[in-house]
Scaffold this active site. Structure first.
Site, PDB file in Angstrom:
ATOM      1  N   ASP A 163     -21.337 -57.189 -39.052  1.00 31.43           N
ATOM      2  CA  ASP A 163     -20.800 -55.908 -38.618  1.00 31.43           C
ATOM      3  C   ASP A 163     -21.823 -54.841 -38.954  1.00 31.43           C
ATOM      4  O   ASP A 163     -22.281 -54.749 -40.099  1.00 31.43           O
ATOM      5  CB  ASP A 163     -19.485 -55.643 -39.354  1.00 31.43           C
ATOM      6  CG  ASP A 163     -18.685 -54.502 -38.784  1.00 31.43           C
ATOM      7  OD1 ASP A 163     -19.136 -53.874 -37.806  1.00 31.43           O
ATOM      8  OD2 ASP A 163     -17.604 -54.229 -39.324  1.00 31.43           O
ATOM      9  N   GLU A 199     -19.536 -53.523 -32.255  1.00 33.95           N
ATOM     10  CA  GLU A 199     -20.723 -53.586 -33.104  1.00 33.95           C
ATOM     11  C   GLU A 199     -20.682 -54.804 -34.014  1.00 33.95           C
ATOM     12  O   GLU A 199     -21.305 -54.830 -35.062  1.00 33.95           O
ATOM     13  CB  GLU A 199     -20.878 -52.303 -33.933  1.00 33.95           C
ATOM     14  CG  GLU A 199     -19.921 -52.145 -35.081  1.00 33.95           C
ATOM     15  CD  GLU A 199     -18.559 -51.557 -34.716  1.00 33.95           C
ATOM     16  OE1 GLU A 199     -17.787 -51.332 -35.656  1.00 33.95           O
ATOM     17  OE2 GLU A 199     -18.265 -51.325 -33.535  1.00 33.95           O
TER      18      GLU A 199
END
Length: 175
Positions: A62, A111
């Protein structure tokens, strides 16, 4: 002329199918697999690893503070960060080997990325692959319009447990 036309049509059709398959299975920005296709691969690999009693691990990545990157530098800068991060991930996986030894990476969400490592136990996945990726992302200069963007990632690692034949528990542990 007829044979030439038939061969040309066959070649064109094959090329078109290949192109359409690529568009359907790859993320347009990062060129990593889309999560839908990655899940099909992962389900197959988990079944194989379970039957063969082979180790299998996943890494979830992440990008830290990605919203702040988009808000500060703009979405094109965020896209550059995503694309460059995907390139760094691809540099650390085995991708030019026989199918049974391939690792796979996908864009998991906005993301977030996921990496599946074949024949890698928890220690190898965490200390070798995940730590190398984390360090490389942190050390890589991300620049946009002459400004350096600090980029770091948070990673979770998990391995397939004995008796598991579906990937979901492993992915949840990594998350």
């Amino acid at each position: 002329l007829f044979i030439f036309s038939a061969v040309y049509i066959q070649m064109t059709t094959t090329r078109e199918k290949s192109h359409l398959f690529h568009l359907a299975t790859r993320d347009g920005l990062t060129e990593l697999y889309v999560i839908r296709h990655f899940r099909l691969i992962m389900n197959q690999v988990v079944r194989e690893a379970s039957v063969r009693k082979e180790s299998l691990s996943v890494i979830l990545l992440d990008l830290d503070h990605f919203k702040k990157i988009n808000d500060t530098y703009g979405h094109p800068a965020g896209d550059m960060v995503l694309k460059k991060t995907a390139e760094l991930i691809l540099a650390f996986i085995r991708k030019r080997r026989p199918f049974r030894e391939l690792d796979f990476a996908a864009r998991y969400g906005g993301e977030e990325f996921i990496v599946m490592l074949r024949k890698a136990g928890l220690k190898d996945a965490a200390l070798v692959a995940a730590e190398r990726i984390r360090k490389k992302v942190e050390e890589t200069p991300f620049e946009w319009q002459g400004k350096r963007i600090p980029v770091t990632v948070s990673l979770g690692v998990a391995t397939l447990h004995s008796g598991e034949n579906v990937p979901d528990p492993m992915v949840h542990r990594a998350d």
